[in-house]
Design a protein around this motif. Structure first.
Motif, PDB file in Angstrom:
ATOM      1  N   PRO A 133       0.833  -1.213   0.000  1.00 56.27           N
ATOM      2  CA  PRO A 133       0.000   0.000   0.000  1.00 56.27           C
ATOM      3  C   PRO A 133       0.865   1.260   0.000  1.00 56.27           C
ATOM      4  CG  PRO A 133      -0.847  -1.598   1.579  1.00 56.27           C
ATOM      5  CD  PRO A 133       0.477  -2.130   1.109  1.00 56.27           C
ATOM      6  N   VAL A 168       1.523   5.019   0.905  1.00 59.49           N
ATOM      7  CA  VAL A 168       1.130   6.025   1.902  1.00 59.49           C
ATOM      8  C   VAL A 168       1.799   7.338   1.525  1.00 59.49           C
ATOM      9  CG1 VAL A 168       1.219   6.694   4.331  1.00 59.49           C
ATOM     10  CG2 VAL A 168       0.879   4.289   3.714  1.00 59.49           C
ATOM     11  N   HIS A 214      -5.202   2.821   5.032  1.00 60.39           N
ATOM     12  CA  HIS A 214      -5.244   2.580   3.590  1.00 60.39           C
ATOM     13  C   HIS A 214      -6.542   1.861   3.230  1.00 60.39           C
ATOM     14  CE1 HIS A 214      -3.984   0.906  -0.370  1.00 60.39           C
ATOM     15  NE2 HIS A 214      -3.265   2.030  -0.427  1.00 60.39           N
ATOM     16  N   LEU A 216      -6.973   6.427   2.745  1.00 59.81           N
ATOM     17  CA  LEU A 216      -5.974   6.623   1.698  1.00 59.81           C
ATOM     18  C   LEU A 216      -6.225   5.625   0.569  1.00 59.81           C
ATOM     19  CD1 LEU A 216      -2.833   6.926   4.011  1.00 59.81           C
ATOM     20  CD2 LEU A 216      -4.230   8.797   3.081  1.00 59.81           C
ATOM     21  N   THR A 273      -4.843   5.290  -2.266  1.00 54.58           N
ATOM     22  CA  THR A 273      -3.676   5.787  -3.005  1.00 54.58           C
ATOM     23  C   THR A 273      -2.909   4.680  -3.718  1.00 54.58           C
ATOM     24  OG1 THR A 273      -2.631   5.800  -0.798  1.00 54.58           O
ATOM     25  CG2 THR A 273      -3.309   7.912  -1.713  1.00 54.58           C
TER      26      THR A 273
END
Length: 574
Positions: A174, A176, A192, A355, A357
């Motif tokens: 993931p 960050v 996340h 998040l 992302t």
């Protein structure tokens, strides 16, 4: 670099690290298209206690973005028992699924399909095994003969397993954003999207009708799905979606653009130079990154319009905005959002920050550390990866190291996706074990015409080769036929050893003398540093304590030999 190993560990032809969709497909294609002697040589180690696939993002109503026919195995073997179609038949839902008129199952159903296949392929995996490193083992000539993999079991005890080749599919990490401080993550107020459902559950426990304040960061499919979920589940919450662009961009799912995920396009991409590859990735970025399905974009637009009709302002999209800082402040997160173009910043408090992302698949993390001296890199520092997804290595390294997900720079956008799972699996299996029979499936005897066996005319016991179990010994398939029922060392005995195409066995020695007869195939006998060509009809003796191994020089045919061992030699070639 590790020297010649003096210990004997369990040894496989191909060892996979991780057991997600990539290696699940590898196992499915192997069991569908390869002979049993090959299937026994594939195994995987998985850190998790059981199979799972993104369990914390199985949001109601979300669908797969690939057609169900691009499943684990169908593009290579449509008749496989591990296909999504066969899953539907087994579940009694085929007709109902077809009546929906869709090519795209829900994500929840596809996760169930993966789990169903994993249960049927469980013989290829050991769960609760956390791999800590991969290291090379050298032979007498200084070349790397095979690899050893260190792992810890569920109790924390350390073990080692050996393999001729390894396949690394640890999954993505993931991402960050740089401005997020550690305390924001540790406190749980920032998380996340990969852990979304368990992380958001505490707000369900507190109450759906409370005026929670949520921030979603991202511009891709996950961000849109999370935004819609929060708007639906928390009708009084204040929800902000912050992203860097002007608007959420629709995913380019047009038929011609999606040809980038076809195997022929992967060939084209891999053959292109670095400049051309960069152009292709930039041009077709919206087929995969920072893009959202039309259905979700329309749904979000309708939510925003409906709240204007109602005179509300609890849902908002903040364009041209990035997360500059995020830290824990008591039970909340203190977040600074910034507009890069103007430099203006605004600090606000949120009850939770999601998040969305994405993931980093660029390399296989720390797993390559012990192999780094063997790996070849391009001038820009990226790994040089062959078409079969193996990393290019120094000339003295025989094992192949295959990468899943970390090959976008060499194989294109499909590297991190499910679109070419079956094709990639077939490429890797062909590279390690050679191509399957032309039919594409293991050759078996027809049940309608059984081979005739001579009638027994005496009480002499006959041990049938077909009845002997196949085991992995010294890097080859071995059927121990005599003595009766033996699975371990014995002072005398006989067996059949089979070396896969283009494979090399593990260098070793033992106290007994071993006598060989080559049944079929061609190869090299490596004996105390000297190499001799061998072929059908050849017989030879390897005396006690002489270090030896075999190399199959054919890329298509197995090397099969009868082995007879005893504590004293009963015949040596002159």
């Amino acid at each position: 670099m590790t020297g010649t190993s003096l210990r004997q560990y369990p040894h496989y032809g191909l060892l996979g690290v991780g057991f997600g969709p990539s290696h699940l497909s590898l196992a499915a294609v192997c069991d569908s298209t390869r002979a049993s002697s090959v299937r026994a040589r594939l195994h995987c180690l998985e850190a998790r206690p059981a199979f799972s696939w993104h369990p914390d993002m199985l949001l109601d109503g979300t669908r797969m973005q690939i057609a169900f026919l691009k499943d684990l195995v169908s593009p290579q073997d449509p008749t496989s028992p591990f296909s999504f179609t066969n899953y539907l038949v087994g579940k009694g839902r085929l007709e109902q699924f077809l009546n929906l008129g869709t090519l795209h199952p829900t994500r929840r159903e596809y996760a169930d399909y993966f789990g169903w296949a994993a249960d049927r392929l469980a013989h290829h995996v050991s769960y609760g095994h956390l791999v800590e490193g991969v290291r090379p083992v050298t032979g007498a000539d200084g070349g790397v003969t095979h690899l050893e993999v260190d792992y810890r079991d569920i109790t924390g005890d350390k073990h080692t397993i050996a393999a001729d080749h390894v396949s690394l599919a640890p999954g993505g990490r993931p991402v960050v954003p740089a401005g997020v401080e550690r305390d924001a993550l540790d406190s749980g107020v920032t998380f996340h999207s990969s852990t979304f459902l368990p992380s958001i559950d505490r707000f369900h426990q507190r109450g759906h009708d409370l005026p929670h304040r949520f921030l979603v960061v991202g511009a891709g499919q996950s961000a849109a799905e999370v935004f819609r979920y929060l708007a639906r589940e928390f009708p009084y919450a204040d929800i902000t979606l912050a992203h860097r662009g002007f608007a959420l961009v629709p995913a380019n799912s047009s038929p011609l653009a999606n040809e980038i995920f076809d195997p022929a396009s992967v060939d084209l991409f891999h053959a292109a130079d670095a400049t051309r590859r960069h152009t292709i990735l930039t041009e077709l970025r919206t087929t995969n990154y920072a893009a959202v399905d039309d259905e979700d974009i329309r749904a979000i637009a309708e939510l925003l319009y409906d709240q204007r009709v109602r005179g509300e302002d609890r849902l908002r999209l903040c364009r041209f905005t990035e997360l500059a800082a995020c830290r824990a402040d008591g039970p909340t997160a203190l977040v600074t959002l910034r507009a890069p173009s103007s430099g203006q910043a605004l600090t606000s408090r949120f009850d939770a920050v999601v998040l969305a992302t994405g993931y980093d698949f660029r390399e296989a993390g720390d797993l390559l550390t012990g192999l780094e001296p063997l790996l070849l890199r391009a001038p820009d520092g990226t790994l040089r990866i062959r078409r079969d997804y193996s990393v290019e290595t120094t000339a003295n390294c025989r094992p192949r190291i295959f990468l899943h997900g970390a090959a976008e720079h060499s194989h294109g956008l499909s590297s991190t996706l499910l679109s070419v799972l079956a094709h990639r699996s077939a490429r890797i299996l062909d590279s390690v074990f050679g191509p399957p029979p032309r039919s594409g499936r293991p050759q078996t005897t027809s049940p309608l015409r059984r081979p005739r066996r001579s009638r027994r005319v005496s009480s002499t016991p006959i041990q049938r080769r077909a009845d002997a179990a196949t085991t992995q010994e010294y890097g080859c398939d071995f059927r121990r036929i005599l003595p009766w029922g033996s699975t371990g060392p014995s002072e005398a005995g006989m067996g059949v050893c089979t070396v896969a195409p283009a494979a090399t066995t593990t260098p070793h020695s033992h106290a007994d003398h071993e006598h060989f007869y080559v049944v079929r195939g061609t190869g090299l006998l490596h004996l105390d540093g000297e190499s001799t060509a061998i072929g059908p009809g050849d017989a030879f003796v390897v005396d006690s304590h002489r270090r030896h191994h075999f190399e199959n020089t054919s890329a298509e045919e197995e090397l099969e030999m009868v082995s007879v061992w005893s504590m004293g030699p009963f015949g040596a070639a002159r």
